[in-house]
Design a protein around this motif. Structure first.
Motif, PDB file in Angstrom:
ATOM      1  N   MET A 278       0.829  -1.197  -0.008  1.00 56.32           N
ATOM      2  CA  MET A 278      -0.078   0.047   0.008  1.00 56.32           C
ATOM      3  C   MET A 278       1.067   1.173  -0.066  1.00 56.32           C
ATOM      4  O   MET A 278       2.145   1.262   0.332  1.00 56.32           O
ATOM      5  CB  MET A 278      -0.769   0.047   1.294  1.00 56.32           C
ATOM      6  CG  MET A 278      -2.131  -1.047   1.174  1.00 56.32           C
ATOM      7  SD  MET A 278      -3.223  -0.967   2.612  1.00 56.32           S
ATOM      8  CE  MET A 278      -4.206  -2.298   2.329  1.00 56.32           C
ATOM      9  N   ALA A 282       2.775   0.586  -3.295  1.00 59.38           N
ATOM     10  CA  ALA A 282       1.755   0.099  -4.238  1.00 59.38           C
ATOM     11  C   ALA A 282       2.354   0.924  -5.452  1.00 59.38           C
ATOM     12  O   ALA A 282       2.174   0.214  -6.633  1.00 59.38           O
ATOM     13  CB  ALA A 282       0.515   0.357  -3.730  1.00 59.38           C
ATOM     14  N   TYR A 355      -9.645  -9.004   2.830  1.00 58.26           N
ATOM     15  CA  TYR A 355      -9.393  -8.017   3.953  1.00 58.26           C
ATOM     16  C   TYR A 355      -8.274  -8.558   4.675  1.00 58.26           C
ATOM     17  O   TYR A 355      -8.611  -9.525   5.437  1.00 58.26           O
ATOM     18  CB  TYR A 355     -10.542  -7.525   4.504  1.00 58.26           C
ATOM     19  CG  TYR A 355     -11.524  -7.082   3.846  1.00 58.26           C
ATOM     20  CD1 TYR A 355     -11.496  -5.854   3.061  1.00 58.26           C
ATOM     21  CD2 TYR A 355     -12.981  -7.692   3.691  1.00 58.26           C
ATOM     22  CE1 TYR A 355     -12.508  -5.277   2.151  1.00 58.26           C
ATOM     23  CE2 TYR A 355     -13.786  -7.288   2.652  1.00 58.26           C
ATOM     24  CZ  TYR A 355     -13.494  -6.265   2.206  1.00 58.26           C
ATOM     25  OH  TYR A 355     -14.733  -5.718   1.082  1.00 58.26           O
ATOM     26  N   ILE A 375      -3.129   5.424   6.337  1.00 61.52           N
ATOM     27  CA  ILE A 375      -4.363   4.382   5.815  1.00 61.52           C
ATOM     28  C   ILE A 375      -5.756   4.897   6.264  1.00 61.52           C
ATOM     29  O   ILE A 375      -6.807   4.959   5.482  1.00 61.52           O
ATOM     30  CB  ILE A 375      -4.093   3.041   5.924  1.00 61.52           C
ATOM     31  CG1 ILE A 375      -2.823   2.614   5.117  1.00 61.52           C
ATOM     32  CG2 ILE A 375      -5.214   2.103   5.633  1.00 61.52           C
ATOM     33  CD1 ILE A 375      -2.082   1.197   5.398  1.00 61.52           C
ATOM     34  N   GLY A 379      -7.224   6.413   3.338  1.00 57.78           N
ATOM     35  CA  GLY A 379      -7.378   5.105   2.675  1.00 57.78           C
ATOM     36  C   GLY A 379      -6.246   4.348   2.450  1.00 57.78           C
ATOM     37  O   GLY A 379      -5.084   4.737   2.286  1.00 57.78           O
ATOM     38  N   TYR A 381      -4.942   1.281  -0.360  1.00 56.60           N
ATOM     39  CA  TYR A 381      -5.479   0.826  -1.838  1.00 56.60           C
ATOM     40  C   TYR A 381      -4.156  -0.103  -2.439  1.00 56.60           C
ATOM     41  O   TYR A 381      -2.946   0.305  -2.466  1.00 56.60           O
ATOM     42  CB  TYR A 381      -5.386   1.804  -2.741  1.00 56.60           C
ATOM     43  CG  TYR A 381      -6.797   2.627  -2.413  1.00 56.60           C
ATOM     44  CD1 TYR A 381      -7.947   2.532  -2.399  1.00 56.60           C
ATOM     45  CD2 TYR A 381      -6.407   3.856  -1.842  1.00 56.60           C
ATOM     46  CE1 TYR A 381      -8.990   3.329  -2.140  1.00 56.60           C
ATOM     47  CE2 TYR A 381      -7.559   4.756  -1.414  1.00 56.60           C
ATOM     48  CZ  TYR A 381      -8.589   4.359  -1.473  1.00 56.60           C
ATOM     49  OH  TYR A 381      -9.701   5.406  -0.926  1.00 56.60           O
ATOM     50  N   ALA A 384      -3.521  -1.968  -8.964  1.00 54.38           N
ATOM     51  CA  ALA A 384      -4.008  -2.758  -9.892  1.00 54.38           C
ATOM     52  C   ALA A 384      -3.144  -3.350 -10.707  1.00 54.38           C
ATOM     53  O   ALA A 384      -2.271  -2.733 -11.322  1.00 54.38           O
ATOM     54  CB  ALA A 384      -5.128  -2.003 -10.684  1.00 54.38           C
ATOM     55  N   ARG A 390      -8.185  -6.327  -9.997  1.00 52.49           N
ATOM     56  CA  ARG A 390      -9.557  -5.584  -9.380  1.00 52.49           C
ATOM     57  C   ARG A 390      -9.230  -5.728  -7.822  1.00 52.49           C
ATOM     58  O   ARG A 390     -10.045  -6.488  -7.146  1.00 52.49           O
ATOM     59  CB  ARG A 390     -10.839  -6.141  -9.745  1.00 52.49           C
ATOM     60  CG  ARG A 390     -11.014  -6.177 -11.163  1.00 52.49           C
ATOM     61  CD  ARG A 390     -12.315  -6.640 -11.372  1.00 52.49           C
ATOM     62  NE  ARG A 390     -13.393  -5.821 -10.817  1.00 52.49           N
ATOM     63  CZ  ARG A 390     -14.796  -6.019 -11.069  1.00 52.49           C
ATOM     64  NH1 ARG A 390     -15.095  -7.025 -11.706  1.00 52.49           N
ATOM     65  NH2 ARG A 390     -15.686  -5.156 -10.570  1.00 52.49           N
ATOM     66  N   PHE A 392      -9.169  -5.101  -3.851  1.00 54.61           N
ATOM     67  CA  PHE A 392      -9.997  -4.483  -2.801  1.00 54.61           C
ATOM     68  C   PHE A 392      -8.955  -3.421  -1.907  1.00 54.61           C
ATOM     69  O   PHE A 392      -7.691  -3.387  -1.965  1.00 54.61           O
ATOM     70  CB  PHE A 392     -10.478  -5.629  -1.819  1.00 54.61           C
ATOM     71  CG  PHE A 392     -11.626  -6.409  -2.261  1.00 54.61           C
ATOM     72  CD1 PHE A 392     -12.596  -6.077  -1.965  1.00 54.61           C
ATOM     73  CD2 PHE A 392     -11.194  -7.658  -2.786  1.00 54.61           C
ATOM     74  CE1 PHE A 392     -13.868  -6.892  -2.436  1.00 54.61           C
ATOM     75  CE2 PHE A 392     -12.213  -8.498  -3.238  1.00 54.61           C
ATOM     76  CZ  PHE A 392     -13.476  -8.039  -3.015  1.00 54.61           C
ATOM     77  N   GLY A 393      -9.995  -2.459  -1.485  1.00 59.11           N
ATOM     78  CA  GLY A 393      -9.244  -1.358  -0.962  1.00 59.11           C
ATOM     79  C   GLY A 393     -10.006  -0.792   0.273  1.00 59.11           C
ATOM     80  O   GLY A 393     -11.125  -1.316   0.555  1.00 59.11           O
ATOM     81  N   PRO A 395     -11.658   2.613   2.000  1.00 63.95           N
ATOM     82  CA  PRO A 395     -11.814   3.981   2.036  1.00 63.95           C
ATOM     83  C   PRO A 395     -11.366   4.747   2.759  1.00 63.95           C
ATOM     84  O   PRO A 395     -10.845   4.455   4.189  1.00 63.95           O
ATOM     85  CB  PRO A 395     -13.489   3.933   2.036  1.00 63.95           C
ATOM     86  CG  PRO A 395     -13.873   3.009   2.932  1.00 63.95           C
ATOM     87  CD  PRO A 395     -12.561   1.877   2.820  1.00 63.95           C
TER      88      PRO A 395
END
Length: 438
Positions: A278, A282, A355, A375, A379, A381, A384, A390, A392-393, A395
């Motif tokens: 992340m 990321a 998660y 985070i 958020g 993330y 990709a 796809r 998951f992230g 918010p």
């Protein structure tokens, strides 16, 4: 009796001595800044003729170095520069790497480009700021430097001048930069270790050189220089206030106990059975490491797994203990139940493949809570990637949780289900927001 004017003479000699000392120091700084450099050829350099193989190789190396990440402004042309890079000393803008003759590399030779990579000098001889990580790129071979140059010369030229840097005095002067370089930079070459296998040496070359992993994963001093006493030992990324965890600690991001495949999976997809990427990491996976071939990813994994681990490993919560949380009536517990438990589970167990668990998670129990704060507030993330298109992230919750709420819920998580990390204070949340002064 006549008195001798000893006072003025002593003052004159003292001034002369001071001038000589300053001159000697400046001569030493100059010598340290030009060590290892060869004179540039006089007159016009011979035209650079690249082979298709060089261009293809250079494109791959540009991805390995994540060159586009810094040399492409949001919404701008690829490699045309202009990205603002915030530092504790002001703002540096990245340069145009396209072959435009007026604002890019169009008038550069391969030798000029090599000097920039290896010695940190521009075409006109100016010293470059280490926001361009020539302190790591100095290890790149001349062959790879020429391939990179071949690829950049193949790009469409874009006429875009670099904005002027906005650095505070004296950091905006070449003299200050020369002193910094004399203290902290020495050109080097990568020397393979004969007693190590080929994949280890290849991984070391990528991690230490083009990958410039130390730029984030090494603590910096007050003048922005990396702590070479413990490279890859972890450090807070200035201004961004993300913490790049230590690659030498099993309690942070060390992978000595991981399987090689788990490390490769993380670098290739941003997610593995042992962790996920992340924040800035990321971005590295999305723009760089996912595009590397399996042989290079395996080599990087082998090298990272070989790093000596420092510090005693903190015991982890056993699966049977994850239900043993902190005080159920605490403010943090109530906030966790309201905002977090639906995804991460009432006992911090997470959901496999979706998660991450929070119980026994070393990203939760690291000494630094910077990444957790970032985070929760902004958020989280995953990148990709082709292997995880796809992801998951999580918010952002900055609009829901203020500093006190963020501190409360993170303190709860860091002390629940067998986790044993220190609590977080509202002041810490304020200090570790992006751009906050520390």
């Amino acid at each position: 009796m006549t008195k001798h004017p000893r006072g003025p003479r002593l003052a004159l000699w003292a001034a002369l001595g001071l001038v000589l000392i300053v001159a000697a120091l400046w001569a030493a700084v100059w010598a340290l800044n030009v060590r290892g450099e060869s004179p540039m050829p006089a007159g016009d350099a011979a035209p650079f003729v690249a082979t298709p193989q060089q261009v293809e190789r250079g494109a791959y190396l540009a991805r390995a170095g994540n060159c586009a990440g810094c040399h492409t402004a949001r919404g701008g042309a690829a490699y045309a520069g202009g990205l603002a890079i915030e530092t504790p000393f002001g703002t540096v803008f990245s340069s145009n790497l396209t072959p435009d003759p007026a604002t890019g590399l169009g008038r550069w030779s391969a030798a000029h480009f090599w000097r920039a990579m290896h010695h940190g000098r521009s075409m006109d001889g100016r010293l470059l700021y280490p926001a361009f990580p020539y302190t790591d790129y100095t290890l790149v071979t001349r062959e790879d430097s020429d391939a990179l140059f071949a690829y950049l010369r193949s790009l469409p030229p874009v006429a875009q001048a670099r904005p002027a840097h906005a650095l505070r005095f004296p950091y905006d002067t070449q003299a200050a930069l020369a002193v910094w370089r004399a203290l902290y930079f020495e050109p080097a070459r990568f020397e393979p270790e004969a007693d190590r296998p080929a994949d280890w040496n290849r991984g070391a070359y990528l991690v230490r050189g083009l990958g410039h992993c130390s730029a984030c994963h090494t603590q910096r001093n007050a003048l922005g220089a990396s702590d070479l006493g413990l490279p890859l030992g972890g450090g807070l990324i200035p201004v961004q206030n993300w913490y790049a965890p230590s690659l030498r600690s099993a309690d942070e991001a060390g992978v000595a106990e991981w399987s090689t495949q788990d490390v490769v999976d993380l670098l290739k997809t941003g997610r593995s059975a042992r962790g996920s990427a992340m924040g800035p990491m990321a971005e590295v996976v999305a723009r760089s490491t996912q595009h590397l071939n399996d042989a290079d990813l395996n080599a990087m994994a082998v090298y990272l797994q070989s790093l000596p681990q420092h510090g005693a490993r903190r015991p982890r919560a056993a699966q049977a203990d994850v239900a043993a949380a902190g005080p159920a009536d605490s403010r943090g517990a109530k906030l966790y139940e309201q905002h977090c438990a639906q995804c991460h589970g009432p006992a911090g167990e997470g959901a496999a493949g979706l998660y991450p668990p929070l119980a026994g998670n070393r990203a939760v129990s690291m000494d630094s809570a910077a990444n957790l704060i970032r985070i929760v507030q902004g958020g989280g993330y995953l990148p990709a990637t082709a292997g995880n298109p796809r992801p998951f992230g999580m918010p952002p919750f900055a609009h829901v949780l203020d500093e006190a709420d963020t501190a409360a819920v993170l303190s709860y998580v860091r002390g629940a289900w067998g986790n044993d990390a220190a609590p977080v204070t509202p002041l810490e949340v304020l200090r570790l927001r992006p751009g906050a002064l520390r």
